[in-house]
Design an enzyme around this catalytic site. Structure first.
Site, PDB file in Angstrom:
ATOM      1  N   HIS A  24      -7.943  -0.389  -0.948  1.00 42.59           N
ATOM      2  CA  HIS A  24      -7.732  -1.552  -1.813  1.00 42.59           C
ATOM      3  C   HIS A  24      -9.019  -2.220  -2.263  1.00 42.59           C
ATOM      4  CE1 HIS A  24      -3.680  -0.683  -0.908  1.00 42.59           C
ATOM      5  NE2 HIS A  24      -3.863  -0.916   0.367  1.00 42.59           N
ATOM      6  N   SER A  39       0.833  -1.204   0.000  1.00 46.58           N
ATOM      7  CA  SER A  39       0.000   0.000   0.000  1.00 46.58           C
ATOM      8  C   SER A  39       0.867   1.253   0.000  1.00 46.58           C
ATOM      9  CB  SER A  39      -0.960  -0.039   1.189  1.00 46.58           C
ATOM     10  OG  SER A  39      -1.922   0.992   1.092  1.00 46.58           O
TER      11      SER A  39
END
Length: 311
Positions: free
Chosen positions: A195, A86
């Site tokens: 996500h 991330s």
């Protein structure tokens, strides 16, 4: 045999983390560069109150990741690949040589702002351990709806997955997971449903900002934590960085790909340690370690030994 630097996503941040960086000219220079790029004192970002902000957390993780990786390089540890989970993809891109540090600071500030503005409350991430991907996908499909959205967000290992969505929907999935035999379920200290498709719009806005940024061909391989692919083309790295907030993380496949590319030493940058355990599961041989647990000297010693074995 190759060396991989890994950079954690949100979760391991702690108050005063920027004040605990090595006290040396390298750190002072990078802190100054970050403050100039941001137009504010970055050392004000790591207080307990400040870290309630997604923007502050992501900036702290970026700065800490770059500082610690530069310290590793100063100790003679050079990576063949860099990869992050991330937000960790941004320091990975900086250390790989694809993205300038100042540009990364500005982009991460925007990224954090876009994410926290999209879902200011009532949404987040939750981890489920002990069930397989197909089982989680079945439960997510059972609960997901327009009014109660929930998605599969991270595939960290075969039996360690993360879901994203509304607090209510995640609670339903976690309760169902327990009835299916999940070993552990808990909501993470992340206030954004990362996500998944819920962040498509912020990701598109970040992609527009990337059009004004120059990226270079990296000096070492940039390993995507979403696709598991190694990218060398600047435009592909830019696309991966911009859109990763809205794409499922597949750390398991990324680490399998690293191992297949002969990575035998993975070094996780502070303040993270979780990725080290996940990486070990993908490595039949070699070593994975966290700098904040094992220390810089151990990392340097293992790196030196690995390079000597190549000769």
């Amino acid at each position: 045999m190759k060396i991989l630097f890994t950079f954690p996503g949100q979760g391991p941040q702690v108050p005063q983390m920027l004040h605990r960086l090595p006290d040396n000219p390298l750190t002072h220079s990078l802190i100054e560069q970050a403050s100039l790029a941001l137009g504010e004192d970055v050392l004000l970002l790591d207080s307990t109150d400040a870290l309630r902000s997604t923007r502050a957390v992501q900036l702290c993780l970026l700065i800490a990741g770059v500082v610690w990786a530069k310290q590793c390089q100063a100790e003679g540890i050079e990576a063949d690949f860099c990869g992050g989970l991330s937000i960790g993809a941004f320091p990975a891109a900086v250390i790989a040589g694809a993205l300038g540090f100042g540009d990364a600071v500005r982009l991460v500030a925007l990224r954090g702002e876009l994410m926290q503005q999209a879902y200011p409350h009532g949404f987040g991430l939750s981890a489920i351990t002990g069930l397989r991907q197909a089982q989680i996908e079945e439960l997510v499909a059972q609960v997901n709806s327009a009014t109660s959205p929930v998605y599969l967000a991270n595939i960290n290992a075969e039996d360690q997955l993360v879901i994203a969505g509304s607090d209510a929907a995640m609670a339903q999935v976690m309760q169902l997971a327990k009835t299916r035999g999940a070993q552990k379920t808990h909501q993470l200290a992340v206030s954004v449903p990362s996500h998944c498709a819920l962040l498509d719009e912020p990701a598109t806005k970040l992609a527009e900002a990337f059009k004004q940024i120059h990226l270079s061909r990296p000096a070492c391989g940039y390993l995507s934590g979403t696709t598991g692919r190694v990218y060398w083309q600047p435009e592909k790295i830019a696309g991966d960085l911009a859109m990763n907030m809205a794409r499922t993380v597949n750390w398991r496949d990324a680490m399998v790909a690293a191992y297949q590319r002969d990575v035998r030493l993975a070094i996780e940058m502070p303040p993270g340690a979780v990725l080290t355990g996940l990486t070990r599961r993908a490595m039949e041989q070699g070593e994975a370690l966290s700098v904040c647990q094992s220390g810089m000297q151990v990392a340097a010693r293992l790196a030196t030994r690995l390079r000597e074995n190549e000769r």
